[in-house]
Design an enzyme around this catalytic site. Structure first.
Site, PDB file in Angstrom:
ATOM      1  N   ASP A   1       1.257  -0.761  -0.117  1.00 36.62           N
ATOM      2  CA  ASP A   1      -0.412   0.314   0.026  1.00 36.62           C
ATOM      3  C   ASP A   1       0.729   1.289  -0.142  1.00 36.62           C
ATOM      4  O   ASP A   1       1.807   1.562   1.045  1.00 36.62           O
ATOM      5  CB  ASP A   1      -0.936  -0.563   1.822  1.00 36.62           C
ATOM      6  CG  ASP A   1      -1.713   1.252   1.770  1.00 36.62           C
ATOM      7  OD1 ASP A   1      -1.699   2.256   0.394  1.00 36.62           O
ATOM      8  OD2 ASP A   1      -2.441   1.172   2.229  1.00 36.62           O
TER       9      ASP A   1
ATOM     10  N   LYS B   1      -3.630  11.862  -2.302  1.00 32.07           N
ATOM     11  CA  LYS B   1      -2.631  12.088  -1.685  1.00 32.07           C
ATOM     12  C   LYS B   1      -1.783  13.017  -2.498  1.00 32.07           C
ATOM     13  O   LYS B   1      -1.847  14.322  -2.716  1.00 32.07           O
ATOM     14  CB  LYS B   1      -2.406  11.585  -0.574  1.00 32.07           C
ATOM     15  CG  LYS B   1      -2.977  11.103   0.612  1.00 32.07           C
ATOM     16  CD  LYS B   1      -3.128   9.254   1.346  1.00 32.07           C
ATOM     17  CE  LYS B   1      -4.220   9.393   2.295  1.00 32.07           C
ATOM     18  NZ  LYS B   1      -3.965   8.305   2.978  1.00 32.07           N
TER      19      LYS B   1
HETATM   20  C1  LIG Z   1      -5.321   7.214   2.910  1.00 34.97           C
HETATM   21  C2  LIG Z   1      -5.320   5.660   2.868  1.00 34.97           C
HETATM   22  C3  LIG Z   1      -5.740   4.910   1.921  1.00 34.97           C
HETATM   23  C4  LIG Z   1      -6.952   5.760   1.022  1.00 34.97           C
HETATM   24  O1  LIG Z   1      -6.474   6.868   0.475  1.00 34.97           O
HETATM   25  P1  LIG Z   1      -8.445   7.494   0.103  1.00 34.97           P
HETATM   26  O2  LIG Z   1      -7.624   7.686  -1.677  1.00 34.97           O
HETATM   27  O3  LIG Z   1      -8.124   8.544   0.799  1.00 34.97           O
HETATM   28  O4  LIG Z   1      -8.695   5.793  -0.063  1.00 34.97           O
HETATM   29  C5  LIG Z   1      -5.541   3.775   2.030  1.00 34.97           C
HETATM   30  N1  LIG Z   1      -4.078   3.309   2.754  1.00 34.97           N
HETATM   31  C6  LIG Z   1      -3.154   3.642   3.704  1.00 34.97           C
HETATM   32  C7  LIG Z   1      -2.548   3.319   4.093  1.00 34.97           C
HETATM   33  C8  LIG Z   1      -3.880   5.257   4.342  1.00 34.97           C
HETATM   34  O5  LIG Z   1      -3.178   6.344   4.517  1.00 34.97           O
END
Ligand SMILES: *Cc1c(COP(=O)(O)O)cnc(C)c1O
Length: 367
Positions: free
Chosen positions: A204, A227
């Site tokens: 991830d 992000k």
């Molecule tokens: C923010 C986040 C997500 C989810 O992503 P979104 O696009 O905000 O739904 C998944 N995994 C981690 C580690 C995150 O910090």
């Protein structure tokens, strides 16, 4: 029971546990500033690490899809435009894979991909600090779930050794950069170990895009466009075969409407800026080292800086004191982080400069 009584009771319980949260209104201003309740604050809590959601190229791109504002149906029905194709190949190139697919958010990517890969008779082994949406994806999959100690390759091997014969397929999941601690997974070691036990690997990369790059690539690289890519959405990068399977097997792709094209186009513009500017990562690293030094904590090497205070109340009162001095930094408490490790989670971005960091650190350390 009346629904309103139920909601009241639940709220009351959460409040008693100091776990009740409210959503505040923060309106974006120029640079790293936000407006809250008539007060201008210098924010250190966005994950838009390169400040690209405010970059003129990205804003401009978002305004150049003249024919509609929504895609109207899922990607399989009416929503996979040529913009999607461009973004998919860009993601594949950046992740060194053959292909990629896009989901409505990173959360949807995780709750979609894990059940598409594993189920009954399979095992998922995930890092102890894995994000809530990884855990939700594992629960939905109904596979057996074991956690390994945070970033601990020996513990992972111990689990693999004792369990690998008992399951059909094994999927190992970790974050690349951990969201609440800013530390980095030993990805190359994990992948080597996985090969030894014929396990699949998934990362991830929500907080690692444009910042970390590993020698060995996991089988599945999940990430978000919400992000560092300054836009919105999620994605999976993997081989051609895996992606073409996922496009028909991930329920959030099948049953949720495709993202609007202007979101896709702004992600394309942001990713192009990341690809063209390796200096972004260097500059962020410099700011992060600078802040960690000022706070006398070990460098994380990433824009995520945990300033651990321990106690929940202490973290909250530090947050409040900083607010009064014009800083927006969030206290992160259990259950998001383990009990006794409540912290300020400081995130830096290229919208910050050293005088801003000096001001924050001074406020934290000296009131
Ligand atoms: C923010 C986040 C997500 C989810 O992503 P979104 O696009 O905000 O739904 C998944 N995994 C981690 C580690 C995150 O910090």
């Amino acid at each position: 029971m009346k629904l309103s009584d139920f909601a009241h009771q639940q709220t009351h319980t959460l409040k008693a546990q100091h776990r009740f949260r409210t959503i505040e209104r923060y309106d974006a201003l120029d640079g790293p500033y936000v407006m809250h309740d008539g007060k201008k604050l210098l924010s250190f809590c966005s994950n838009d690490y390169f400040g690209l959601s405010k970059h003129p190229d990205v804003i401009d791109a978002a305004q150049h899809t003249p024919y509609h504002t929504g895609n109207g149906a899922s990607q399989l029905v009416s929503g996979s435009s040529s913009y999607y194709a461009t973004l998919e190949s860009q993601l594949a190139r950046m992740k060194h894979t053959q292909a990629a697919c896009i989901t409505g958010s990173g959360y949807l990517a995780n709750i979609g991909v894990i059940p598409a890969l594993v189920g009954k008779g399979d095992l998922v082994i995930a890092d102890k600090l894995a994000h809530a949406c990884i855990i939700d994806g594992i629960k939905l999959s109904t596979a057996k779930f074991i956690r390994f100690k945070h970033n601990n390759i020996n513990d992972l091997e111990k689990i693999l050794k004792s369990e690998y014969k008992n399951y059909n397929n094994i999927l190992i999941i970790t974050e690349t950069v951990f969201s609440m601690d800013g530390d980095i997974a030993p990805m190359d070691d994990i992948i080597q170990l996985a090969r030894k036990y014929n396990a699949w690997t998934m990362s991830d990369d929500a907080h690692g895009l444009g910042l970390v790059n590993f020698q060995n690539k996991p089988d599945i690289q999940m990430g978000t466009l919400s992000k560092a890519a300054g836009s919105y959405g999620g994605y999976i990068s993997a081989s051609d075969t895996v992606i073409s399977y996922l496009k028909t097997a991930m329920r959030p792709i099948l049953f949720s409407t495709a993202l609007p094209d202007n979101i896709i186009v702004s992600a394309i513009a942001a990713l192009k800026l990341i690809e063209d500017n390796p200096a972004f990562a260097h500059r962020l690293r410099e700011l992060s080292d600078y802040a960690c030094k000022a706070l006398s904590i070990p460098p994380t090497g990433t824009p995520i800086i945990p300033y651990i205070v321990g106690d929940e109340q202490k973290a909250l009162s530090l947050q409040q004191r900083l607010y009064e001095q014009g800083f927006l930094v969030k206290a992160i408490r259990p259950p998001t982080v383990p009990i006794g490790t409540s912290r300020l989670r400081i995130t830096l971005s290229l919208l910050h400069d050293k005088p801003m960091i000096d001001a924050l650190c001074k406020a934290i350390l000296h009131g």
